[in-house]
Design a protein around this motif. Structure first.
Motif, PDB file in Angstrom:
ATOM      1  N   GLY A   1      49.442  23.038   2.427  1.00 33.24           N
ATOM      2  CA  GLY A   1      49.207  22.586   4.154  1.00 33.24           C
ATOM      3  C   GLY A   1      48.300  24.089   4.297  1.00 33.24           C
ATOM      4  O   GLY A   1      47.168  24.312   3.043  1.00 33.24           O
ATOM      5  N   TYR A   2      48.387  24.454   5.483  1.00 36.61           N
ATOM      6  CA  TYR A   2      47.778  24.990   6.001  1.00 36.61           C
ATOM      7  C   TYR A   2      47.801  26.709   4.750  1.00 36.61           C
ATOM      8  O   TYR A   2      48.699  27.504   5.093  1.00 36.61           O
ATOM      9  N   GLY A   3      46.098  27.573   5.224  1.00 41.10           N
ATOM     10  CA  GLY A   3      46.916  28.902   5.357  1.00 41.10           C
ATOM     11  C   GLY A   3      46.701  29.720   3.644  1.00 41.10           C
ATOM     12  O   GLY A   3      46.844  28.676   2.485  1.00 41.10           O
ATOM     13  N   LEU A   4      46.804  30.375   3.494  1.00 35.35           N
ATOM     14  CA  LEU A   4      47.247  31.556   2.609  1.00 35.35           C
ATOM     15  C   LEU A   4      48.445  30.972   2.015  1.00 35.35           C
ATOM     16  O   LEU A   4      49.237  30.774   2.253  1.00 35.35           O
ATOM     17  N   SER A   5      48.874  31.136   0.512  1.00 33.37           N
ATOM     18  CA  SER A   5      49.727  30.643  -0.365  1.00 33.37           C
ATOM     19  C   SER A   5      50.113  31.632  -1.527  1.00 33.37           C
ATOM     20  O   SER A   5      48.317  31.841  -2.235  1.00 33.37           O
TER      21      SER A   5
ATOM     22  N   PRO B   1      50.440  17.746  26.237  1.00 32.52           N
ATOM     23  CA  PRO B   1      50.201  18.090  25.169  1.00 32.52           C
ATOM     24  C   PRO B   1      50.707  17.187  23.633  1.00 32.52           C
ATOM     25  O   PRO B   1      51.896  16.243  24.085  1.00 32.52           O
ATOM     26  N   SER B   2      50.667  17.065  22.568  1.00 35.31           N
ATOM     27  CA  SER B   2      50.799  16.275  21.372  1.00 35.31           C
ATOM     28  C   SER B   2      51.469  16.947  20.750  1.00 35.31           C
ATOM     29  O   SER B   2      50.651  17.382  20.474  1.00 35.31           O
ATOM     30  N   PHE B   3      52.370  16.590  20.307  1.00 34.56           N
ATOM     31  CA  PHE B   3      53.406  17.402  18.868  1.00 34.56           C
ATOM     32  C   PHE B   3      53.329  16.270  17.474  1.00 34.56           C
ATOM     33  O   PHE B   3      54.283  15.509  17.642  1.00 34.56           O
ATOM     34  N   MET B   4      52.415  15.926  16.132  1.00 32.36           N
ATOM     35  CA  MET B   4      52.801  14.883  15.752  1.00 32.36           C
ATOM     36  C   MET B   4      52.941  15.653  14.270  1.00 32.36           C
ATOM     37  O   MET B   4      52.543  16.618  13.773  1.00 32.36           O
ATOM     38  N   ILE B   5      54.158  15.326  13.919  1.00 34.23           N
ATOM     39  CA  ILE B   5      54.724  16.351  12.968  1.00 34.23           C
ATOM     40  C   ILE B   5      55.268  14.734  11.448  1.00 34.23           C
ATOM     41  O   ILE B   5      55.230  13.805  11.599  1.00 34.23           O
TER      42      ILE B   5
ATOM     43  N   LYS C   1      55.773  19.063   8.552  1.00 32.72           N
ATOM     44  CA  LYS C   1      54.165  19.823   8.355  1.00 32.72           C
ATOM     45  C   LYS C   1      54.030  19.458  10.357  1.00 32.72           C
ATOM     46  O   LYS C   1      53.462  17.899   9.758  1.00 32.72           O
ATOM     47  N   GLY C   2      53.527  20.057  11.144  1.00 29.51           N
ATOM     48  CA  GLY C   2      53.653  19.469  12.604  1.00 29.51           C
ATOM     49  C   GLY C   2      51.611  20.263  12.572  1.00 29.51           C
ATOM     50  O   GLY C   2      50.960  21.181  12.578  1.00 29.51           O
ATOM     51  N   SER C   3      50.947  19.115  13.214  1.00 29.46           N
ATOM     52  CA  SER C   3      49.407  19.337  14.117  1.00 29.46           C
ATOM     53  C   SER C   3      49.723  19.278  15.731  1.00 29.46           C
ATOM     54  O   SER C   3      50.427  17.884  15.646  1.00 29.46           O
TER      55      SER C   3
ATOM     56  N   GLY D   1      47.278  29.236  14.531  1.00 28.05           N
ATOM     57  CA  GLY D   1      45.628  28.142  15.408  1.00 28.05           C
ATOM     58  C   GLY D   1      45.324  28.771  16.743  1.00 28.05           C
ATOM     59  O   GLY D   1      45.590  30.127  16.578  1.00 28.05           O
ATOM     60  N   HIS D   2      45.343  27.797  17.404  1.00 27.04           N
ATOM     61  CA  HIS D   2      44.551  28.807  18.949  1.00 27.04           C
ATOM     62  C   HIS D   2      45.701  27.739  19.824  1.00 27.04           C
ATOM     63  O   HIS D   2      46.381  27.005  19.981  1.00 27.04           O
ATOM     64  N   GLU D   3      44.489  28.509  21.121  1.00 25.60           N
ATOM     65  CA  GLU D   3      45.333  27.602  22.640  1.00 25.60           C
ATOM     66  C   GLU D   3      45.342  25.777  22.452  1.00 25.60           C
ATOM     67  O   GLU D   3      45.860  25.681  23.364  1.00 25.60           O
ATOM     68  N   LEU D   4      44.448  25.894  22.254  1.00 21.95           N
ATOM     69  CA  LEU D   4      43.396  23.876  22.134  1.00 21.95           C
ATOM     70  C   LEU D   4      44.070  23.203  20.718  1.00 21.95           C
ATOM     71  O   LEU D   4      44.622  22.337  21.083  1.00 21.95           O
ATOM     72  N   ALA D   5      44.452  23.861  19.633  1.00 22.45           N
ATOM     73  CA  ALA D   5      44.832  23.152  18.626  1.00 22.45           C
ATOM     74  C   ALA D   5      45.614  24.090  17.961  1.00 22.45           C
ATOM     75  O   ALA D   5      44.650  24.832  17.413  1.00 22.45           O
ATOM     76  N   ALA D   6      46.501  23.959  17.089  1.00 25.47           N
ATOM     77  CA  ALA D   6      47.124  24.403  15.833  1.00 25.47           C
ATOM     78  C   ALA D   6      48.375  23.720  15.280  1.00 25.47           C
ATOM     79  O   ALA D   6      48.320  22.673  14.979  1.00 25.47           O
ATOM     80  N   GLY D   7      48.847  24.035  14.186  1.00 32.37           N
ATOM     81  CA  GLY D   7      49.472  23.749  13.019  1.00 32.37           C
ATOM     82  C   GLY D   7      50.533  24.801  12.931  1.00 32.37           C
ATOM     83  O   GLY D   7      51.114  25.921  13.093  1.00 32.37           O
TER      84      GLY D   7
END
Length: 698
Positions: A119-123, A375-379, A387-389, A414-420
């Protein structure tokens, strides 16, 4: 027609003339004026490209702490771990910092998460493994700003952490030795739009000191340029400098993996702009992360063995082909799901499946946002956890939207235009409802439509030459805030069209007056396009130089094509004649003869009209409707007769026709018995010219 609305700029002719008088070419002057640059002085400033970074990296909050801790680790021979992200920005950030530290003699460990498994980021597991391998200092690049708990965990193991990132911060920052992020509320660094690799570059420049800044920037600017372009950062300020210098240095970069990838992608020896980086090179690097093999891309960029670089480049391109096939399958499945969504759930597309590849859902979300203008949210679902993008549309702030739903999420970043984000499957329905409500509120209840921003319409087609197109390169590098210029040709004629590329693309020949243009419409078939030879169209496009078999010619790369919304000279004259007839103005005998239609001609128009309405053409721009009506009514019927038929049918009560601007809405009215068309007062005014007998409803 891919976009429902074209926003066509209209630069003042005086501004364009002023810039041309100052020596700027026609096309460049047109784009500059359309973007608000109207004087020679402003044009010179807008086109200026710096050759070095002028802002000191030490202006960033905590940069001094980061430098001090890393230099101590270098002096003491500590094992340093670099923890990056799996996208292009994260991979280039990791390679850049690793290369510098190794050249300083450091013992380094690299960790890039696997998108699906980690997944994204630290673990915690990753941090534990790095500590077990001896790391006492971990530096994050392009991630870590929201990893508060993970940073605390590292500290509990005796590992210090330096966070470098460019994503939005939460209210509480991680308790790291240093947190370097321009988005920190207390960070005085004036340029806030660096990519993660831009922040990593600034860290390296700070570590090297002022005396080595020029040499270090020369070595790493190409890596930084690739990551900056791929992460769609605003192409202004320091980003513009990084990308401009990085592209200039590309043919001479010391990173052999970049050269190998250029060869494998067919770009070796060719001019490479931000467009090729964004659409050819970056997707190949990104494919590694999406398909769970980010280390493959990092290995390619790190290796100094040309033979190994060639092999890794081949593997990377193969991964990209696999990614494309997976993406197509997911996109088709998602599109089918959307067709079954109720209207109240289409302001924000929230879709989920256990069968989707987690690494590819983000790019599908981008395509869906563009296609459906929202906006689109794919999970991706697995064992009850999603886990969504997500991707934005029209400037919608995703980060703020996710914050508003944070009680339904396990985590997000994430930020304004793309996130998870991470979400329990049981919360998805509530998330979908709330997100749709949030989007509707943010947009004022008005659903956005897919729109295309066009810099300007071409007013002098003959002035559009290959030399003029080449002068547009002064606007490079392109990116967010400085997009590639888009032009329109209004009222062009389709001279010919043919399918190319095994039927996947469309090649056209367009003309406007005496000027003819070759055009290519990628990923568009003849049936989807809906145009035929002889049709009058509006075209929106990029201008490009196309080299084929050693010959370079001017080509339009079409973005969209629509039936022309501007009347030709003859159409305008016909409509003006109809208006005069309806207004009861005096007509000459020749004009009356031109207007008169026989019973058979009215019948053909009526049949064609019913056919259009059955095909759902009840509401559209009036001009394309009239042109199509003329063709469908037999091909020999004039535009004038079709326009006449509509006003007669309306006056006789056979149809209702409402106009709103250029658009009209039309429907058939229920009638009983026959309707005497020739009792229409408009036709009564024409009868003396012909003596045509009366006739009934067709």
């Amino acid at each position: 027609m891919k976009f429902k609305k074209w926003n066509i700029g209209a630069p003042a002719a005086a501004d364009v003339d002023r810039l041309q008088s100052a020596g700027y070419p026609y096309l460049l002057s047109t784009v500059l004026a359309a973007r608000g640059v109207t004087t020679a002085e402003d044009a010179a400033a807008a086109l200026e490209r710096e050759r070095s970074l002028s802002l000191s990296p030490m202006l960033m909050q905590d940069m001094d702490k980061a430098v001090a801790r890393i230099q101590r680790a270098l002096s003491d021979g500590e094992t340093i771990a670099v923890f990056g992200d799996y996208d292009v920005d994260g991979i280039t950030s990791t390679v850049l910092l690793m290369d510098y530290l190794r050249r300083c003699g450091a013992h380094c460990l690299r960790y890039i998460p696997r998108r699906v498994e980690d997944g994204y980021g630290l673990s915690r597991d990753a941090i534990q493994s790095l500590r077990d391998r001896g790391a006492t200092l971990m530096i994050t690049v392009d991630c870590g700003i929201t990893g508060n708990e993970e940073v605390d965990f590292a500290a509990s193991l005796g590992m210090d952490v330096v966070v470098t990132d460019h994503h939005e911060c939460k209210e509480t920052l991680p308790a790291a030795v240093a947190v370097v992020d321009p988005h920190r509320p207390d960070c005085p660094y004036p340029f806030k739009h660096l990519a993660g690799v831009g922040v990593a570059l600034k860290l390296v420049l700070a570590l090297g000191g002022r005396s080595r800044e020029e040499a270090l920037f020369a070595r790493y600017c190409t890596l930084a340029a690739i990551g900056t372009i791929a992460d769609v950062m605003r192409m202004e300020g320091e980003n513009r400098t990084i990308v401009y210098c990085g592209l200039k240095a590309l043919p001479h970069t010391d990173f052999v993996g970049i050269h190998a990838l250029l060869r494998e992608a067919g770009l070796a020896g060719k001019p490479v702009s931000s467009i090729q980086i964004g659409f050819v090179l970056s997707p190949r690097i990104n494919a590694a992360g999406r398909m769970g093999a980010a280390d493959l891309a990092a290995d390619l960029l790190e290796t100094d063995d040309p033979a190994r670089a060639e092999e890794l480049a081949r593997q990377l391109c193969q991964l990209n082909r696999e990614r494309q096939m997976v993406e197509q399958a997911i996109c088709a499945d998602a599109t089918e799901k959307i067709e079954h969504l109720p209207s109240e759930e289409r302001s924000a597309l929230v879709l989920s499946s256990e069968h989707w590849h987690q690494g590819v859902v983000g790019i599908v979300a981008s395509r869906l946002s563009e296609k459906y203008a929202c906006p689109s949210f794919m999970i991706h679902l697995k064992d009850g956890t999603g886990k969504g993008s997500c991707r934005s549309y029209g400037g919608f702030n995703l980060f703020a939207a996710l914050e508003s739903c944070s009680d339904l999420l396990e985590g997000f970043g994430g930020h304004e235009l793309a996130a998870g984000f991470t979400i329990q499957e049981s919360n998805i329905d509530a998330f979908r409802t709330r997100m749709n409500r949030y989007v509707r509120t943010a947009s004022g209840g008005e659903r956005p439509v897919a729109s295309l921003d066009v810099d300007a319409a071409i007013t002098s087609p003959a002035a559009v030459t290959l030399a003029e197109v080449e002068q547009l390169d002064q606007l490079e590098p392109y990116g967010s805030g400085n997009p590639r210029p888009v032009f329109a040709l209004l009222g062009a004629t389709v001279d010919s069209l043919q399918s190319v590329g095994q039927g996947k693309h469309l090649k056209l020949r367009l003309s406007k007056g005496a000027t003819r243009f070759d055009a290519i419409f990628f990923s568009m078939t003849e049936s989807e396009c809906g145009v035929i030879a002889g049709m009058r169209v509006d075209a929106a496009f990029y201008l490009q130089a196309n080299t084929f078999r050693g010959t370079t010619t001017l080509q339009l790369q079409l973005i969209d094509l629509r039936p022309s919304l501007t009347p030709s000279r003859h159409e305008a004259a016909d409509l003006e004649l109809i208006d005069r007839l309806v207004a009861g103005q005096t007509l000459t005998s020749q004009e009356k003869a031109r207007l008169w239609a026989s019973r058979g001609q009215f019948a053909a128009c009526w049949t064609a009209l019913e056919r259009q309405l059955r095909q759902g053409k009840a509401e559209e721009n009036a001009l394309p409707f009239l042109r199509r009506l003329s063709v469908l009514s037999g091909g020999c019927e004039s535009f004038l007769r079709s326009a006449l038929a509509l006003v007669v049918f309306q006056e006789r009560g056979l149809i209702s026709l409402n106009r709103e601007g250029d658009r009209m809405r039309l429907c058939l009215n229920p009638t009983q018995g026959k309707v005497d068309l020739f009792a229409c007062p408009y036709l009564s005014r024409l009868r003396p010219a012909t003596g045509e007998p009366r006739g009934d409803r067709p």
